[in-house]
Design an enzyme around this catalytic site. Structure first.
Site, PDB file in Angstrom:
ATOM      1  N   PRO A  36       0.802  -1.216   0.000  1.00 29.97           N
ATOM      2  CA  PRO A  36       0.000   0.000   0.000  1.00 29.97           C
ATOM      3  C   PRO A  36       0.838   1.272   0.000  1.00 29.97           C
ATOM      4  CG  PRO A  36      -0.831  -1.579   1.572  1.00 29.97           C
ATOM      5  CD  PRO A  36       0.495  -2.069   1.113  1.00 29.97           C
ATOM      6  N   GLU A  37       1.070   1.792  -1.183  1.00 26.27           N
ATOM      7  CA  GLU A  37       1.566   3.169  -1.313  1.00 26.27           C
ATOM      8  C   GLU A  37       0.341   4.002  -1.662  1.00 26.27           C
ATOM      9  OE1 GLU A  37       5.182   3.722  -3.568  1.00 26.27           O
ATOM     10  OE2 GLU A  37       5.835   1.678  -3.196  1.00 26.27           O
TER      11      GLU A  37
END
Length: 271
Positions: free
Chosen positions: A2-3
């Site tokens: 998760p960026e």
DNA sequence: CTTTGCACCTGTTGGC
DNA sequence: TGCCAACAGGTGCAAA
């Protein structure tokens, strides 16, 4: 992974199912995340209305009355929406149940994520207080990046990943942005010209925009709110492609490290 | 102040 | 096959 694009994809998937609904129940099966899930979170949340789901940096923010539920997904976290939830699986740590039975299920094998209750909007909370601008904020422009990098000897890639400078750019998207901008990750930040800073700002935005359009990247764990993977990993130019030919010039992609993180670049396209 | 390295934790992979 | 080390997307913190 998760960026920013993955968190944003999750936000867009979750929001339509939860905005305007009330929290009926909160089940915490394992509170051992990066910081413990607050013991009183259930009583804080029950009966509250979710008015909005926002994103700041890689944090998901559920606005509830005057206060805010913050979620972070660390490296392996994900949040799924179920009309009726299936039996829990390993590493399903929290269920947030809404008044219509919809369940948000937080899953995080590595437990680097977080779930916290913030007073007010959380702006002054230590996790949010010192964050730099969003990549799409006009405040993040060439002159800003250029000015902030003057006198800095650290590699430009490290600055790009420093969330006090700009938020949301993790290892994958830092590598990809630098490739597109033609800048080697090792270049000392203070030696990046204004023109190249401009190029970098543009390419950070391009990469993130394209990644969001593809539903983010899935290397292993990430799935969106429906359980679907992202597809942007198919578009990588350099990330995890050491030794493979550059899609532009054919030279083998090289790998190195900056601050204990893997870096990838093309020796032909990036200077 | 900047910079570096470690820590959190689980799971997978690659080398021997 | 089995074992073990290295490594993985994030980021706060201590130490230099």
């Amino acid at each position: 992974m998760p960026e920013l694009p993955e968190v944003e994809t999750t936000r867009r998937g979750v929001a339509p199912h939860v905005v305007g609904r009330h929290v009926a129940e909160l089940h915490v099966y394992d509170r051992r995340l990066r910081w413990p899930v607050p013991a009183n979170l259930r009583s804080r949340l029950r009966g509250r209305t979710i008015e909005a789901v926002e994103r700041r940096s890689k944090y998901l923010l559920f606005r509830m009355g005057a206060n805010t539920l913050l979620m972070h997904f660390g490296m392996t976290g994900s949040l799924r929406v179920y009309r009726s939830p299936p039996p829990r699986r390993l590493h399903d740590h929290v269920d947030l149940v809404l008044d219509d039975g919809t369940t948000l299920r937080y899953h995080d094998p590595r437990r680097f994520g977080a779930m916290l209750w913030l007073r007010g909007s959380g702006e002054t909370h230590p996790l949010l207080r010192d964050l730099g601008p969003e990549p799409f904020d006009p405040a993040f422009d060439a002159r800003y990046l250029w000015r902030k990098s003057r006198g800095r000897r650290a590699a430009i890639k490290l600055l790009l990943m420093d969330n006090r400078l700009v938020v949301g750019v993790g290892n994958i998207y830092a590598n990809e942005s630098l490739f597109r901008a033609g800048i080697r990750p090792s270049v000392p930040a203070g030696r990046v010209s204004l023109a190249r800073a401009a190029r970098l700002v543009t390419e950070v935005r391009n990469v993130l925009t394209e990644a969001i359009a593809k539903g983010g990247s899935t290397l292993r764990d990430y799935v969106d709110s429906r359980g679907e993977p992202g597809y942007f990993q198919l578009e990588y130019f350099v990330y995890d492609r050491a030794g493979a030919p550059c899609h532009v010039c054919g030279k083998p992609i090289r790998s190195t490290r900056h601050g204990q993180r893997a870096s990838y670049y093309c020796p032909g396209c990036q200077t």
